[in-house]
Design an enzyme around this catalytic site. Structure first.
Site, PDB file in Angstrom:
ATOM      1  N   ASP A  65       0.835  -1.194   0.000  1.00  0.00           N
ATOM      2  CA  ASP A  65       0.000   0.000   0.000  1.00  0.00           C
ATOM      3  C   ASP A  65       0.873   1.248   0.000  1.00  0.00           C
ATOM      4  OD1 ASP A  65      -2.885   1.108   0.476  1.00  0.00           O
ATOM      5  OD2 ASP A  65      -1.590   2.191   1.882  1.00  0.00           O
ATOM      6  N   TYR A  70       2.773  10.130   0.747  1.00  0.00           N
ATOM      7  CA  TYR A  70       3.753   9.584   1.684  1.00  0.00           C
ATOM      8  C   TYR A  70       5.171  10.039   1.328  1.00  0.00           C
ATOM      9  CZ  TYR A  70      -0.125   6.390   2.779  1.00  0.00           C
ATOM     10  OH  TYR A  70      -1.343   5.857   3.118  1.00  0.00           O
ATOM     11  N   LYS A  99      -2.426   6.118  -4.269  1.00  0.00           N
ATOM     12  CA  LYS A  99      -3.535   7.039  -4.036  1.00  0.00           C
ATOM     13  C   LYS A  99      -3.307   8.403  -4.693  1.00  0.00           C
ATOM     14  CE  LYS A  99      -3.882   4.828   0.489  1.00  0.00           C
ATOM     15  NZ  LYS A  99      -2.518   4.276   0.491  1.00  0.00           N
ATOM     16  N   HIS A 132      -7.514   9.557  -2.253  1.00  0.00           N
ATOM     17  CA  HIS A 132      -7.071   9.515  -0.863  1.00  0.00           C
ATOM     18  C   HIS A 132      -8.094  10.136   0.091  1.00  0.00           C
ATOM     19  CE1 HIS A 132      -2.965   9.204   1.353  1.00  0.00           C
ATOM     20  NE2 HIS A 132      -3.954   8.873   2.166  1.00  0.00           N
TER      21      HIS A 132
END
Length: 328
Positions: A65, A70, A99, A132
């Site tokens: 994931d 990030y 995402k 997201h």
């Protein structure tokens, strides 16, 4: 062709009835291959994320994931390449999720975001691409607003290409998901949101089962995640909760494995994260952890005393999120 989801009112009284929705395309065949145990990469330090991702693949994880937000997808991509090489696996042997971040909700920028993600990860396609949040952020002013339909329609078009196998959402409320489904051709394949014994969201999970939408639970260890700033009113760290410790001892598992097994028992995928090889292997050990149903029901009851949502940026963004859900 239209259908009315009346049973929603029975299963989840606190969740709005869906009403009428248009017939939608079925999920692609690759959807059925999503492993229930995934490896999360949220806030993994760039300094060792490549090694951690590679180690996860070598340990046995086949579900990764990721997310643009990030800020570590290049490092994750290197870890994927190394892990596949070490295990003699190919791209088709793993499931990769990423995402779309809030600052690319403009339909003209959605494909740009996808292409950047694929480039960073070193991949030709994603098994799953999630929106997201149902929130758009202006790249110029930083202003936030609820805005998701146009971005979703752009994702639908990309779903028709070889770049995407499935599309889905994350962190939506019942009302937002209802609006999205009613105004779209493609139903989300997966909805990822926060679930753990302190936030079981049982009605919400069951609502997705009615609609045939897979659920993935992030933060399955609740406040054990160091991302969440501790508050005075927080419950005890989940993995140190005495009831969970007792269940773990009785079942011959660790508390982390029990928390993950609880999610498996409830029928959705879970994505624990860790940068430490010891914990990566420990979490994977859930494949051999099978607490009794009575013990898992003891875990169910933790939220009767402790009910807490840990990931809620509503105040910082100036937007009400999670309306109609537990601890919103």
């Amino acid at each position: 062709m239209k259908m009315l989801i009346r049973s929603t009112l029975v299963v989840a009284a606190a969740v709005p009835a869906l009403g009428r929705i248009e017939f939608q395309h079925p999920l692609t065949s690759t959807y059925d291959k999503i492993p229930y145990l995934g490896y999360g990469t949220w806030n993994l330090d760039k300094s060792n994320v490549s090694e951690a991702v590679s180690a996860a693949i070598q340990t046995g994880y086949r579900h990764l994931d990721c997310a643009a937000a990030y800020f570590n997808q290049k490092e994750v991509g290197k870890g994927i390449a190394h892990g596949l090489e070490k295990t003699n696996l190919t791209r088709s042997d793993i499931w990769v999720t990423s995402k779309l971040w809030n600052d690319h909700h403009d339909p003209e920028r959605v494909e740009e975001a996808l292409d950047q993600t694929l480039s960073d990860l070193g991949l030709e396609y994603l098994d799953l691409w999630l929106m997201h949040w149902p929130v758009a952020t202006s790249p110029d002013t930083g202003e936030n607003k609820l805005d998701y339909l146009d971005a979703w329609h752009a994702m639908e078009k990309l779903h028709e290409t070889d770049k995407l196998r499935n599309i889905g959402v994350s962190n939506f409320s019942p009302g937002q998901l209802e609006i999205l489904i009613a105004n779209s051709t493609t139903k989300p394949a997966v909805h990822q949101f926060e679930i753990h014994p302190y936030l079981p969201q049982s009605d919400w999970v069951n609502w997705h089962k009615i609609l045939g939408i897979e659920v993935t639970a992030y933060s399955p260890f609740a406040n054990t995640n160091p991302t969440y700033t501790p508050n005075d009113d927080d419950p005890p760290f989940l993995l140190k909760n005495t009831e969970l410790v007792a269940v773990a001892e009785e079942s011959g598992c660790t508390t982390a494995q029990v928390a993950l097994a609880w999610g498996r028992y409830r029928g959705y995928s879970v994505i624990p994260k860790s940068s430490q090889l010891e914990h990566i292997k420990e979490n994977y050990g859930v494949i051999d952890c099978y607490p009794s149903k009575d013990d898992l029901k003891r875990v169910d009851r933790l939220s009767d005393k402790y009910l807490k949502r840990f990931n809620n940026p509503s105040k910082g963004w100036g937007i009400k999120l999670y309306e109609g859900l537990q601890d919103s």
